[in-house]
Design an enzyme around this catalytic site. Sequence first.
Site, PDB file in Angstrom:
ATOM      1  N   SER A  36     -31.806   4.450 -59.190  1.00 14.44           N
ATOM      2  CA  SER A  36     -32.415   5.052 -58.007  1.00 14.44           C
ATOM      3  C   SER A  36     -33.762   4.376 -57.807  1.00 14.44           C
ATOM      4  CB  SER A  36     -32.606   6.563 -58.167  1.00 14.44           C
ATOM      5  OG  SER A  36     -33.372   7.078 -57.091  1.00 14.44           O
ATOM      6  N   CYS A 162     -15.072  15.178 -48.084  1.00 16.43           N
ATOM      7  CA  CYS A 162     -14.824  16.526 -48.604  1.00 16.43           C
ATOM      8  C   CYS A 162     -13.937  17.345 -47.668  1.00 16.43           C
ATOM      9  CB  CYS A 162     -16.141  17.234 -48.877  1.00 16.43           C
ATOM     10  SG  CYS A 162     -17.321  17.181 -47.507  1.00 16.43           S
TER      11      CYS A 162
END
Length: 355
Positions: A36, A162
């Site tokens: 990150s 999803c």
Amino acid sequence: MTRAHIYILGASGFGGGELLRILSGHPAVAGIRVVSRHHAGAPVHKVHPHLRGLVDATFEAEPDWRWLADSQQPVVFSALGHGELATQFLALEKKWAEVGLADRVLLVDLSSDFRLDHPGRYAGAYGKPHPAPDLLGTFTYGLTEWKREELKGARRIANPGCFATAVQLALLPIASTPGLGLLAVSGVTGSSGSGSLPGEGTHHPTRAHDFRAYKPLEHQHEAEVEVMLVAHGAQRHRLAFVPHSAPMVRGIFATVQFEWPEHGGAVVTQSLTEKFRRYYEGSKFVRIVEGTPRIAAVTGSNFCDISVATKGRSVAVMAALDNLVKGMAGQAVQNFNVSLGLPEDTGLRQAACYP
């Protein structure tokens, strides 16, 4: 068992956190490193406090591909933002080739970048051209219950959306039925589906006491469902999907309504329920339940609960799952298991947190 070494790209988001939670206890994982740029140098628990004492890692600004190349089974999970992996994919493959990873690494992408197989379909769903159109169709679509055989040994996997996961699981057993006509889908999702960065759809004061539809009849996940239906020979069907934003953090509840082309009655209810049971017999994470599914019964788990209700010829198929697990990171690990020839439920057989 050959144990994998794993890099997670974009590991500071909700998807990255769920991957770390699941993979930290996975018996086939030898080591995990996380990337990150925004949080480079910070320990994982600064961003994911629930992992304190469980994941002893520090966010890196750039991956050390030579570390991964030394592994017998190198794996990359990409939880980067939509469009990021596709934009840098060719440069990434060049770096992998330089260290001997190109033909060995298993890549599981959690973003929308490679779910669709045609530039026109992608542009229609997302309203912009794909950044690397020649790469579309080179990833295996990772809805495990549909593509299980193709996923065995696959090295490029595109995790489904999803909503698309819930709706497809609700439709797969009857997708090839002729004459279904209008498939009216209502979907409800929690705020975590919008990602970890606060915005109008996730900011607590504007969501906690509200319920609203968004992107009615134009949600991007509809395109994934259409691909599945066409692949099963569905003809003259019409898909109408309206998603809703609910005042909860996790979960998806999808209801698919349609007219059954045969005569209705209690026999249809029983026969359809049995049809679903037979279709998902042997599936580790789809449970056919009585009554209606409940989000609380699947939250934190990789299960999808499905039930069928009928009245005359009217049919409602309902599906509930955790958007961050079965709808994202859990399904990614499920695909990882299938690709590497592991038992499908390795590291995933966990009950929901209830109540």
